[in-house]
Write a protein that holds these residues in place. Structure first.
Motif, PDB file in Angstrom:
ATOM      1  N   GLU A 197      38.796  54.638  42.710  1.00  0.00           N
ATOM      2  CA  GLU A 197      38.165  53.962  41.568  1.00  0.00           C
ATOM      3  C   GLU A 197      37.141  54.859  40.859  1.00  0.00           C
ATOM      4  O   GLU A 197      36.719  54.543  39.741  1.00  0.00           O
ATOM      5  N   GLY A 237      39.563  49.516  38.863  1.00  0.00           N
ATOM      6  CA  GLY A 237      39.993  48.123  38.941  1.00  0.00           C
ATOM      7  C   GLY A 237      41.324  47.906  39.622  1.00  0.00           C
ATOM      8  O   GLY A 237      41.774  46.771  39.739  1.00  0.00           O
ATOM      9  N   ARG A 253      36.915  43.371  40.523  1.00  0.00           N
ATOM     10  CA  ARG A 253      35.697  43.992  39.984  1.00  0.00           C
ATOM     11  C   ARG A 253      34.953  42.971  39.124  1.00  0.00           C
ATOM     12  O   ARG A 253      35.563  42.257  38.329  1.00  0.00           O
ATOM     13  N   THR A 297      44.656  45.492  34.355  1.00  0.00           N
ATOM     14  CA  THR A 297      43.323  44.932  34.588  1.00  0.00           C
ATOM     15  C   THR A 297      42.935  43.997  33.449  1.00  0.00           C
ATOM     16  O   THR A 297      42.001  43.225  33.567  1.00  0.00           O
TER      17      THR A 297
END
Ligand SMILES: [Zn+2]
Length: 468
Positions: free
Chosen positions: A304, A311, A316, A408
């Motif tokens: 990350e 993510g 997160r 994400t």
């Protein structure tokens, strides 16, 4: 939205027998894109119904029955009257399976003439690119889907199952059309699975080497929370130990330091299994270590730390807004932070609230959910869809890696996945990374060849999935 794109002249040229009538369908795709970009389908401007009617007219002229075309007006927000388009091409004879849903969105993010080098709502072809709002997100995809269907019909293709176009009118804002599509309009949209043109696609580096084509099978859940601290306040000439702003600041420091448990799922395992093969150095080492031990938080942290991978290993949460205080000379009676979480598929947003409360660990801080988002689910990697996508991509880009993807961000796919219809982001357009990543930004563009390739890509995909 989609990952990428390229300089066509730099690509290794691969010779294929030209498709019959290729020029005719390139011209059709160009015409549809030119007309589509000219509808400023921005929230609140009321142009989506006209854009939907334009596509419906094209389909009707090509043989779609009136009763198989539906323009469905809906209110996405108080100031946004919009519409969805549903168009069914029924199977020839007895269907060999449930329908396939084909998704795109008709709305675009606003674009200001003064921010752009040209009028964002007039298609410009220049230096091998189409410029205009929506060329890459997502009018190019919608046009590729419609053109592919027109071509298949003109060429006498007989679908073995219903092919149902479903285009929404508020993906970029409220996502109400997708919610309606997965629920109230289900009698038209019910399907074995859906293919989404708003995700997938390929990226090339500046030397024309393929970085990969994404197959989006999962999205994180977008969910909102607040941290609130209340206090009796008082005169700021008499500060006390209890102070709403300081208490909130402490809570946010704990949030910043917190790491949710790393989680690997089918999609991200497949993604990292492809990525680690070409990734050298510390990032590649971290990927290999994490695949071996998904509980290895240090390896997940190392992954990350790379901006391109943020993510992907865990839920997160991040503070996105602050409010507090009511006067320059008063102790604050209220301090509040907005916290946005992107939650791993299969994890309940309520469980994340509970974890945030434990992280904050302070009864003075109230942790609440501020929306009612449902948990997203990952779609299983169906072998038939993976095979069709891989073959269609490799026909034009034989060496491109295929990378299953968990986004994400969120698209219209989420309510369908939640309601039991798996969705696959499998568009075939491409671009150069990062130069062509301009969705939502200025001078958005799509390589001309990427649009024409995308039509061929969808023709191949639909023949493979609905032609046998
Ligand atoms: Zn989009």
């Amino acid at each position: 939205m989609r990952l990428l794109a390229p300089l066509p002249l730099l690509l290794p040229s691969v010779a294929f027998a030209a498709e019959p009538n290729a020029d005719r369908w390139d011209a059709k795709a160009r015409e549809l894109l030119e007309r589509s970009v000219a509808f400023p389908t921005v929230a609140g401007r009321g142009q989506v119904p006209a854009q939907a009617a334009y596509f419906a007219d094209q389909l009707k002229a090509a043989g779609w029955a009136e009763g198989d075309l539906h323009i469905l007006p809906y209110q996405a927000a108080p100031d946004n009257q919009t519409a969805a388009l549903i168009a069914r091409w029924p199977a020839t004879g007895k269907p060999g399976g449930k329908p396939i849903l084909l998704m795109a969105h008709l709305d675009v993010v606003d674009a200001k003439r003064e921010d752009w080098s040209m009028d964002p709502f007039r298609l410009v072809e220049q230096d091998g690119y189409f410029y205009g709002r929506g060329t890459s997100d997502n009018k190019g995809g919608a046009v590729a889907l419609v053109t592919a269907l027109l071509r298949l019909r003109a060429e006498g293709f007989r679908p073995k199952r219903d092919l149902v176009l479903f285009f929404t009118g508020d993906e970029e804002t409220t996502g109400e059309g997708a919610r309606l599509g997965a629920a109230e309009w289900r009698k038209w949209t019910d399907a074995e699975f859906a293919l989404n043109s708003d995700a997938g696609g390929g990226g090339f580096d500046k030397q024309g080497r393929p970085l990969g084509f994404s197959l989006q099978a999962a999205e994180k859940t977008y969910s909102m929370y607040s941290f609130t601290v209340r206090n009796r306040g008082g005169h700021s000439s008499k500060p006390r130990k209890d102070n709403a702003i300081y208490t909130l600041a402490e809570a946010l420091k704990r949030l910043e330091a917190h790491r949710f448990a790393p989680m690997l799922n089918e999609t991200t395992r497949a993604y990292f299994s492809v990525r680690e093969k070409s990734e050298t150095g510390p990032l590649g080492d971290a990927m290999r270590a994490w695949l071996k031990d998904p509980a290895d938080g240090a390896a997940a942290d190392a992954i990350e730390a790379d901006e391109g991978e943020v993510g992907i290993t865990r839920t997160r949460c991040v503070a996105t807004r602050l409010e507090g205080g009511h006067a320059d000379n008063a102790l604050p009676q209220l301090a509040r932070a907005t916290v946005n979480c992107r939650i791993m598929p299969g994890v309940e947003p309520a469980a994340v609230r509970d974890e945030l409360e434990r992280v904050v660990n302070d009864p003075e801080v109230t942790v609440e959910r501020t929306d009612d988002q449902k948990m997203s689910l990952a779609s299983p990697l169906r072998p038939d869809v993976v095979a069709a996508y891989t073959a269609a991509v490799h026909r034009r880009h034989p060496t491109a890696p295929i990378m299953p993807e968990m986004s994400t961000g969120a698209t219209d796919a989420r309510p369908f996945r939640v309601s039991g219809i798996p969705v696959y982001g499998v568009d075939g357009a491409w671009g150069v990374v990062p130069d062509d990543l301009r969705a939502h930004g200025r001078d958005e563009r799509l390589p001309v060849k990427a649009l024409y390739d995308d039509v061929d890509h969808w023709v191949d995909m639909l023949k493979a999935l609905a032609g046998k």
